[in-house]
Scaffold this active site. Structure first.
Site, PDB file in Angstrom:
ATOM      1  N   ASP A 189     -20.069 -38.960   4.997  1.00 20.15           N
ATOM      2  CA  ASP A 189     -18.619 -38.986   5.139  1.00 20.15           C
ATOM      3  C   ASP A 189     -18.044 -39.701   3.919  1.00 20.15           C
ATOM      4  OD1 ASP A 189     -16.059 -38.876   6.329  1.00 20.15           O
ATOM      5  OD2 ASP A 189     -16.312 -40.900   7.098  1.00 20.15           O
ATOM      6  N   ASP A 582     -19.143 -43.567   9.475  1.00 21.33           N
ATOM      7  CA  ASP A 582     -18.664 -44.830  10.052  1.00 21.33           C
ATOM      8  C   ASP A 582     -17.743 -44.667  11.242  1.00 21.33           C
ATOM      9  OD1 ASP A 582     -16.491 -43.802   8.469  1.00 21.33           O
ATOM     10  OD2 ASP A 582     -15.578 -45.784   8.584  1.00 21.33           O
ATOM     11  N   ASP A 586     -17.847 -38.816  13.028  1.00 19.85           N
ATOM     12  CA  ASP A 586     -19.138 -38.578  12.382  1.00 19.85           C
ATOM     13  C   ASP A 586     -20.293 -38.568  13.383  1.00 19.85           C
ATOM     14  OD1 ASP A 586     -17.897 -38.660   9.802  1.00 19.85           O
ATOM     15  OD2 ASP A 586     -17.896 -40.843   9.928  1.00 19.85           O
TER      16      ASP A 586
END
Length: 812
Positions: A189, A582, A586
C-alpha cells in the site's frame, strides 16, 4: 432509538471499535451491539486463511518418499525372510535367532509358530515397528521449537524497533518464518505504508487562483492565531505554512466576491480532518467546539455557531462526503468534499466553467508534486429543497432494511449543481529509508508492486521519490473505460514490451534489478481498468504483461481489487508473495498473500490483527527479509535435511543387522536407545543449530542484497539435496555398522555390547557431521553438541546397569 421524543438512527458511524479513543467527550450513551459470537473478531476469525510454510509443504512430499522407502525396506526384509524360512524349514527348531523349541524349562515346549504365510506378515509388521524411526515425527516438534527461537530473536532485534511509535516487531504466525527467505513479490500500500500518513497542508486553489506561495518555508513573522476560553489560550498543535497573498486577502478584502469564496472555502475545511483543520486555523478559522448538533468556529476573532443539520458519510461508491450546515445568517448550505473524479461530475458547469478548468489544471500540478488533492464544493439550499431533503434523510436514516442504499440515494439528490470553491494540496511525506529499502529489495531480485487508492499523478510522483520509478523506465499507462479498450491496451503494451526485449537482446533486463533501467518497463494501471480485467479472460494478458515489467503501479484501486491483484500472481506462479499495509482496506490483500505484514501506524490495528508479522516502518522489511528471512530459510532447510540424514543412518544400521540375524528383526540396539535417539542423543544440537547458526553476517547480507537469491533458487532445500543426503547415509551407515562388526568378528563379544558400540558410534558420527557443518560457533553450540555425546555415554551406562529394563534375558 428515541431520546427526548426524537427518533435517532444508529449506524456504522456510531460504532466504537476496539482501539478507538474518545476525545473531548464529557459523557456518552452506549448500546451493546454485535456481542458474543456476533463480534467482528469472531465473525472474521473463521475467514482468515490457513497458511503453511512452502518449505514444510515440500518436506511433506519428502516424508511420503521416506514412507515409501520404509515400505520398501520392510518388503525386502519380508521377502528375504520368506525365502529363508523355505530354505531352513527343517532346522527351525533349534537354529540361532529363530528357535521354535523353548528350552528354558525342564519340559521342552514349542514357541508359537503361525506358519509360513503369517510369519511373513508378522515380519513385515515387526519391520515397520523397528524401522519406524525413518519417519521423523520428532522433526515437527523440533521445527516448532526452532521457529519459537527464531521469533524470539526477530522480536528482540533492535534494528526493527520503531522509536517514534514505541513498537517492536511482532511475530504473529510461527509457522511461516522460513518463507521470509523466499519472497519474490512484494505488494505494498502507499498511504501509511510507504508514507507517514501524517497529512500536512501545503497549498490551495481557491476560485481558480493558485495560492502556492506557502510551500517555500514557514515564515517567522507569520501571525499565529489563538483563542482564549475560560482563561485558557488555545492554539493549533501544528504550524502550517500560510500563503501571504491569501492572508492579506482574508484581512483586507473580506467583503469582496473573491473574499466570500475564500471565506466559504476555509469554512468547509474548518471542521473536518486534522490537516485541514490546522490549515483553516492558520488562516484564522479556528474550530472551538464540535458536537453532533453544532460546531463553533472562531473566524478571525468573531465566534460563530453553525448547526449541523445532516451529514452524509464518505463511501467508496460516491467517493465524497457532505454536511448540511445552518449558518448564522439563517441560510442553509451543503458543503461537499471528495475526489476530483467524482466532484467535477456533480458541479454546475454552466456557472463556473473557467473556474473548473483552472482548478483541474492546479490539481494536476499538485498531483505531479506528489500531493494528495481534495476538491471542495458547495451550494445554498432553498427552504423547499431543505424540507424535501430533511424528510427523505429522516426516512432513510431510520429505515431498517436497505438503509445504506437509501442514504446513498438521498446524498446523490442533494450533492448536485455544486459551485466549485477550490481544491487543497496535502503532503504525505515518505517514511524514512523507503527509497533505500525499495532499491535494496529490487537489487535482491524482489519485485515491488504498489497498490494505492490515490490519483495516478500522485502515485507516479511518489514512485519517483521512492526510487520505484526511474526516468529511464518506459511507462505503460492503461486507463480504459471499457472491456474492449482494455483488451486493445493490453495487447499493444505486450507487443511494445516484446519489441523492447528484442532491442535489448536480453529478456532478463525487462525483469531485472533497478539498475537495468534502459529497457525496464513500468506498468501503471487504474482501478477502472481493473474492473474489466479481473475475473475475466483478460487476466492472462494482464499477468503476461505484468510479468514482463519490473514495476507495477495500480492507482485508484478498491480493497477487493488489491486482493485480486495478489491472487493474479499467486495463482499463476510458484513464487512467494508478501503483502504489506497499514489500514483496514489492506486486510484482504494481507490475507490473500503467502506472507502478510501489518504496519502499526495511524489507521488503527485492523491490518496488524490480520497479519502474520507486524512492524512500525516499511524500511524494516529489508532486515526482515534479507537478514532474518535468509537465516531462517538456511537454518530450516539444513535442519530438515539433517533430521532425514540422522534418522536414515540409524535405520540403515538396524537394517544391516537384520541381514545377519536370519531376518528375524532381532535388534542389538536396545529399545531404550532407539527411543532416546531422537529425544536426548541428537535432538538438542539440531534445535540449537537451527536457532543460532548463521552462514553469513548481518552486514554482509545487507551490503550484498543479491545473496537473498539463494531462497529464490531453493539452494538450501531441494530434491537434489534430499537424494544426495540419502545416498550419503548409505556409505556412512555401512561404515558405522561393518567396521565394529569386522573388528570384533570371531570374538566373544555379546549382542548387547556391540549394540552399545553401534549406538555410541552413530551418535558420535551424526554429531560430528553436524559440528563440521556449523558455521558460527558459540558456547551454547559447543555445549549442545559435545554435551549430547556425553549424555549418550551416560544413558548407555545407566541402561546397561539396570537389568530389569526391557531387552535383557533373566536366568533364575
Amino acid at each position: 432509538m428515541e431520546i427526548d421524543a426524537k427518533r435517532l438512527s444508529l449506524g456504522p458511524s456510531n460504532i466504537v471499535l476496539r482501539g478507538c479513543e474518545l476525545k473531548n467527550t464529557h459523557w456518552a450513551l452506549g448500546v451493546a451491539v454485535y456481542a458474543g459470537r456476533e463480534t467482528k473478531v469472531m465473525l472474521n476469525s473463521s475467514g482468515a486463511p490457513s497458511k503453511r510454510s512452502r518449505l514444510e509443504t515440500r518436506m511433506n512430499y519428502e516424508i511420503i518418499t521416506l514412507s515409501l522407502f520404509l515400505v520398501a525396506l520392510c518388503s525386502i526384509v519380508s521377502l528375504c525372510a520368506a525365502v529363508w524360512l523355505k530354505r531352513e524349514n527343517d532346522h527351525l527348531e533349534d537354529i540361532l535367532f529363530y528357535r521354535k523349541k523353548d528350552y528354558s524349562e525342564d519340559e521342552v515346549k514349542n514357541y508359537k509358530y503361525y506358519g509360513w504365510g503369517l510369519e511373513i506378515v508378522f515380519t513385515f509388521l515387526m519391520s515397520i515397528i523397528v524401522f519406524q524411526v525413518m519417519i521423523p515425527i520428532s522433526l515437527y516438534i523440533s521445527m516448532e521449537l526452532v521457529r519459537v527461537g527464531q521469533a524470539y530473536f526477530m522480536i528482540r532485534d533492535s534494528h526493527m524497533y520503531d522509536e517514534a511509535s514505541n513498537a517492536r516487531f511482532q511475530c504473529r504466525a510461527l509457522n511461516i518464518n522460513e518463507d521470509l527467505g523466499q519472497i519474490k513479490y512484494v505488494f505494498s500500500d502507499k498511504t501509511g505504508t510507504l508514507t507517514e500518513n501524517k497529512m500536512e497542508f501545503q497549498c490551495a486553489s481557491i476560485w481558480g487562483v493558485d495560492y502556492n506561495g506557502g510551500r517555500g518555508s514557514l515564515e517567522k513573522d507569520q501571525l499565529e492565531h489563538n483563542v482564549q476560553i475560560d482563561g485558557i489560550v488555545l492554539r493549533p498543535k501544528m504550524k502550517v505554512k500560510a500563503d501571504p497573498d491569501l492572508l492579506q486577502l482574508l484581512k483586507s478584502e473580506k467583503d469582496t466576491n473573491e473574499g466570500k469564496h475564500v471565506h466559504e472555502f476555509f469554512l468547509a475545511l474548518a471542521a473536518y480532518e486534522q490537516a485541514l483543520v490546522y490549515a483553516a486555523a492558520a488562516y484564522g478559522f479556528m474550530l472551538i467546539e464540535r458536537t453532533s448538533g453544532h460546531i463553533t468556529i472562531d473566524i478571525q476573532g468573531e465566534r460563530q455557531r453553525f448547526s449541523v443539520l445532516g451529514l452524509h458519510e464518505f463511501d467508496s461508491d460516491r467517493k465524497r462526503m457532505s454536511v448540511i450546515l445552518g449558518c448564522p445568517d439563517k441560510t442553509v448550505k451543503v458543503f461537499v468534499k471528495g475526489a476530483d473524479t467524482t466532484m467535477f461530475s456533480v458541479t454546475d458547469k454552466r456557472l463556473n466553467l473557467n473556474i473548473i478548468r483552472a482548478t483541474e489544471a492546479h490539481i494536476h500540478a499538485y498531483s505531479s508534486l506528489g500531493l494528495r488533492t481534495l476538491v471542495v464544493g458547495m451550494r445554498e439550499l432553498t427552504a423547499s429543497e431543505f424540507e424535501q431533503w430533511h424528510s427523505s434523510f429522516e426516512a432513510a436514516s431510520t429505515a431498517l432494511i436497505g438503509r445504506a442504499a437509501l442514504l446513498r440515494k438521498v446524498a446523490g439528490n442533494i450533492e448536485n449543481n455544486l459551485i466549485i470553491l477550490g481544491a487543497s494540496g496535502i503532503e504525505d511525506k515518505l517514511q524514512l529509508g523507503v527509497p533505500e529499502a525499495i532499491d535494496s529489495l529490487r537489487t535482491a531480485g524482489v519485485q515491488v508492486w504498489v497498490l494505492t487508492g490515490d490519483k495516478q499523478e500522485t502515485a507516479i510522483s511518489i514512485g519517483y521519490s521512492s526510487k520505484l520509478l526511474t526516468r529511464r523506465m518506459t511507462q505503460v499507462l492503461i486507463n480504459s473505460s471499457s472491456k474492449e479498450s482494455c483488451r486493445r491496451s493490453l495487447e499493444d503494451a505486450i507487443l511494445m514490451s516484446k519489441k523492447l526485449v528484442n532491442v535489448s537482446g536480453d529478456e532478463h533486463s525487462i525483469r531485472g534489478s533497478s539498475r537495468d533501467g534502459m529497457s525496464s518497463v513500468a506498468l501503471i494501471i487504474d482501478g477502472t481498468s481493473l474492473v474489466y480485467i479481473l475475473d475475466s479472460e483478460l487476466e492472462e494478458k494482464l499477468f503476461e504483461l505484468a510479468n514482463r515489467c519490473s514495476v507495477v503501479l495500480c492507482c485508484r484501486v478498491a480493497p477487493l481489487q488489491k486482493a485480486g491483484i495478489v491472487a493474479l500472481v499467486k495463482n499463476r506462479t510458484t513464487d512467494m508473495t508478501l503483502a504489506i499495509g497499514d489500514g483496514a482496506n489492506d486486510v484482504s490483500m494481507i490475507q490473500m498473500a503467502d506472507v502478510g505484514v501489518g504496519i502499526s501506524g495511524q489507521e488503527g490495528r485492523q491490518a496488524v490483527m490480520a497479519s502474520d508479522f507486524a512492524m512500525g516502518q516499511f524500511r524494516f522489511l529489508v532486515p526482515l527479509l534479507l537478514v532474518h528471512g535468509h537465516w531462517n530459510y538456511q537454518r530450516m532447510g539444513y535442519m530438515i535435511l539433517y533430521n532425514f540424514y540422522r534418522n536414515a543412518v540409524f535405520v540403515l544400521i538396524l537394517f544391516w543387522y537384520v541381514l545377519f540375524t536370519c531376518f528375524t528383526l532381532t535388534t542389538a540396539i536396545t529399545e531404550w536407545s532407539s527411543m532416546l535417539y531422537s529425544i536426548i542423543y541428537t535432538a538438542v544440537p539440531t534445535i540449537v543449530v537451527g536457532v543460532l547458526d548463521k552462514d553469513l553476517s548481518r552486514m554482509t547480507l545487507l551490503t550484498y542484497p543479491q545473496l537473498y537469491g539463494a531462497g529464490h533458487r531453493q539452494e538450501c532445500y531441494n530434491t537434489k539435496l534430499f537424494w544426495l543426503t540419502m545416498l550419503d547415509t548409505l556409505w556412512q551407515s555401512a561404515a558405522v555398522f561393518f567396521i565394529p562388526l569386522f573388528a570384533y568378528w570371531g570374538s566373544t563379544i555379546d549382542t548387547s555390547s556391540i549394540g552399545d558400540l553401534w549406538t555410541l558410534s552413530v551418535v558420535i558420527l551424526v554429531n560430528l557431521h553436524l559440528a563440521m557443518d556449523v558455521i558460527r560457533w558459540s558456547w551454547i553450540t559447543h555445549a549442545a553438541i559435545w554435551g549430547s555425546i556425553i549424555a549418550t555415554w551416560i544413558c548407555v551406562i545407566v541402561i546397561d546397569a539396570i537389568p530389569s529394563l526391557v531387552g535383557y534375558w533373566y536366568v533364575p
